[in-house]
Design a protein around this motif. Structure first.
Motif, PDB file in Angstrom:
ATOM      1  N   TYR A  55       0.823  -1.213   0.000  1.00 37.51           N
ATOM      2  CA  TYR A  55       0.000   0.000   0.000  1.00 37.51           C
ATOM      3  C   TYR A  55       0.860   1.267   0.000  1.00 37.51           C
ATOM      4  N   GLY A  59       0.293   1.234  -3.815  1.00 40.59           N
ATOM      5  CA  GLY A  59      -1.081   1.682  -3.643  1.00 40.59           C
ATOM      6  C   GLY A  59      -2.034   0.519  -3.554  1.00 40.59           C
ATOM      7  N   GLN A  60      -3.288   0.776  -3.864  1.00 38.77           N
ATOM      8  CA  GLN A  60      -4.320  -0.259  -3.836  1.00 38.77           C
ATOM      9  C   GLN A  60      -4.119  -1.249  -4.985  1.00 38.77           C
ATOM     10  N   GLN A  63      -4.304  -0.090  -8.553  1.00 37.29           N
ATOM     11  CA  GLN A  63      -3.191   0.734  -9.010  1.00 37.29           C
ATOM     12  C   GLN A  63      -2.014  -0.092  -9.492  1.00 37.29           C
TER      13      GLN A  63
END
Length: 203
Positions: A55, A59-60, A63
């Protein structure tokens, strides 16, 4: 006096390598299992990092697909070659940069590209990623073609030239050259360059 660009320190280099490990692990799992059946925890385990590291580094989950495309460009060295091509004024040199970009993309990233392409047939998310990659390819080709037009060397219309170069530099053509016809990457680069010069450049 022009300042020298600061070199990345050890921590920055480690962070960049961690990010690359995460992206490559995600790529492998997405192609093996599909996007929907791969969890962030799965990616963390494959990359040897924590979920929180994913994360904070990338990122998520969604992404990661965009990051995959960016990483492919980075591994292939495309940004620097594209910068040089944009500054070139000799038509054959411009074509040479396009041939080199195509060579490095296939030589360094073909396994990733082939994996995403294969998975895209059954996974809508990876199909979108593969389509986005193709769109990047066409956009890059258009920059080359427009540069040739700007120096007065283009023998075709811009749209026709973009379509022609996009096909001649596709992963399908490179796969045929290397797999079906046994050409080396040096031979492929020479073939692409000579073919593009013949088709694109005014006499």
């Amino acid at each position: 006096m022009e300042q020298e660009t600061a070199k990345p320190n050890r921590r920055q280099m480690q962070a960049a390598q961690t990010r690359r490990d995460i992206i490559l692990a995600a790529t492998q799992l997405f192609t093996e299992r599909g996007y929907a059946r791969t969890s962030v925890a799965d990616i963390a385990a494959r990359a040897g990092v924590s979920v929180q590291t994913i994360y904070s580094s990338v990122g998520q989950k969604a992404q990661l697909i965009t990051a995959m495309l960016d990483e492919i460009d980075s591994i292939a060295g495309i940004p620097e070659l594209a910068r040089q091509a944009a500054q070139a004024t000799d038509a054959r040199e411009i074509v040479g940069f396009q041939a080199r970009i195509t060579r490095q993309l296939n030589e360094r990233c073909r396994d990733i590209l082939a994996g995403v392409r294969s998975a895209s047939a059954v996974d809508p998310d990876l199909a979108a990623a593969y389509a986005a990659g193709n769109a990047r390819h066409v956009a890059g080709v258009r920059l080359t073609v427009e540069r040739l037009a700007a120096v007065g060397a283009l023998a075709l219309g811009v749209d026709q030239a973009v379509a022609t170069v996009s096909v001649l530099t596709s992963i399908d053509v490179y796969t045929q050259l290397t797999t079906d016809h046994g050409l080396s990457f040096d031979d492929c680069e020479a073939w692409v360059r000579t073919t593009l010069e013949t088709v694109l450049l005014s006499r």
